[in-house]
Design an enzyme around this catalytic site. Structure first.
Site, PDB file in Angstrom:
ATOM      1  CG  ASP A  31       3.262 -14.672 -18.219  1.00 11.53           C
ATOM      2  OD1 ASP A  31       2.630 -14.861 -17.152  1.00 11.53           O
ATOM      3  OD2 ASP A  31       4.130 -15.438 -18.636  1.00 11.53           O
ATOM      4  CG  ASN A  88      12.251 -20.646 -19.150  1.00 14.49           C
ATOM      5  OD1 ASN A  88      13.321 -20.142 -18.880  1.00 14.49           O
ATOM      6  ND2 ASN A  88      11.107 -20.106 -18.783  1.00 14.49           N
ATOM      7  CG  HIS A 101       6.516 -20.490 -23.990  1.00 11.58           C
ATOM      8  ND1 HIS A 101       6.559 -21.841 -23.685  1.00 11.58           N
ATOM      9  CD2 HIS A 101       6.785 -19.844 -22.836  1.00 11.58           C
ATOM     10  CE1 HIS A 101       6.838 -21.998 -22.399  1.00 11.58           C
ATOM     11  NE2 HIS A 101       6.984 -20.800 -21.864  1.00 11.58           N
ATOM     12  CG  HIS A 103       9.073 -16.060 -21.219  1.00 12.40           C
ATOM     13  ND1 HIS A 103       8.061 -15.955 -20.292  1.00 12.40           N
ATOM     14  CD2 HIS A 103       9.346 -17.382 -21.334  1.00 12.40           C
ATOM     15  CE1 HIS A 103       7.746 -17.157 -19.859  1.00 12.40           C
ATOM     16  NE2 HIS A 103       8.514 -18.049 -20.481  1.00 12.40           N
TER      17      HIS A 103
END
Length: 113
Positions: A31, A88, A101, A103
């Site tokens: 990230d 999310n 995606h 995390h």
């Protein structure tokens, strides 16, 4: 929209990213704005807008993301100390980039916290 999606551009190597893993199904990279010592993003090569847009045929993609996250936690030495896996879903939950995606977040020294 896929041609403008930042994650699609990373997958196609049109935009730089520190890629730590890739195969025919997913790409994992660091990230750019990490929230922890280890903060990786795992994205499918196929553009899927969010969890809400998964098709029945996408089961394998989701399980690949999770299983590879587990392997990367081992590789980045956070599997025993602990880590978070986070999707999310939609703007109200913090999704900012509309390409599915996962995390992988960890690496905190909880002994000192």
């Amino acid at each position: 929209m896929e041609e403008e999606c930042i994650f699609c551009r990373i997958v196609r190597k049109e935009r730089p990213a520190e890629i730590v893993y890739e195969d025919d199904t997913i790409v994992a990279f660091k990230d750019r704005f990490p929230h922890a010592p280890v903060h990786l993003l795992l994205v499918p090569r196929k553009h899927i807008r969010s969890i809400n847009d998964l098709a029945d045929s996408d089961w394998a993609v989701v399980s690949t993301l999770v299983m590879k996250a587990r392997e990367l936690a081992e590789r980045f030495h956070i599997s025993r100390s602990g880590y978070k896996l986070l999707f999310n879903v939609e703007r109200g939950a913090g999704q900012v980039i509309f390409h599915l995606h996962l995390h992988l977040i960890g690496g905190w020294d909880r002994e000192r916290a």
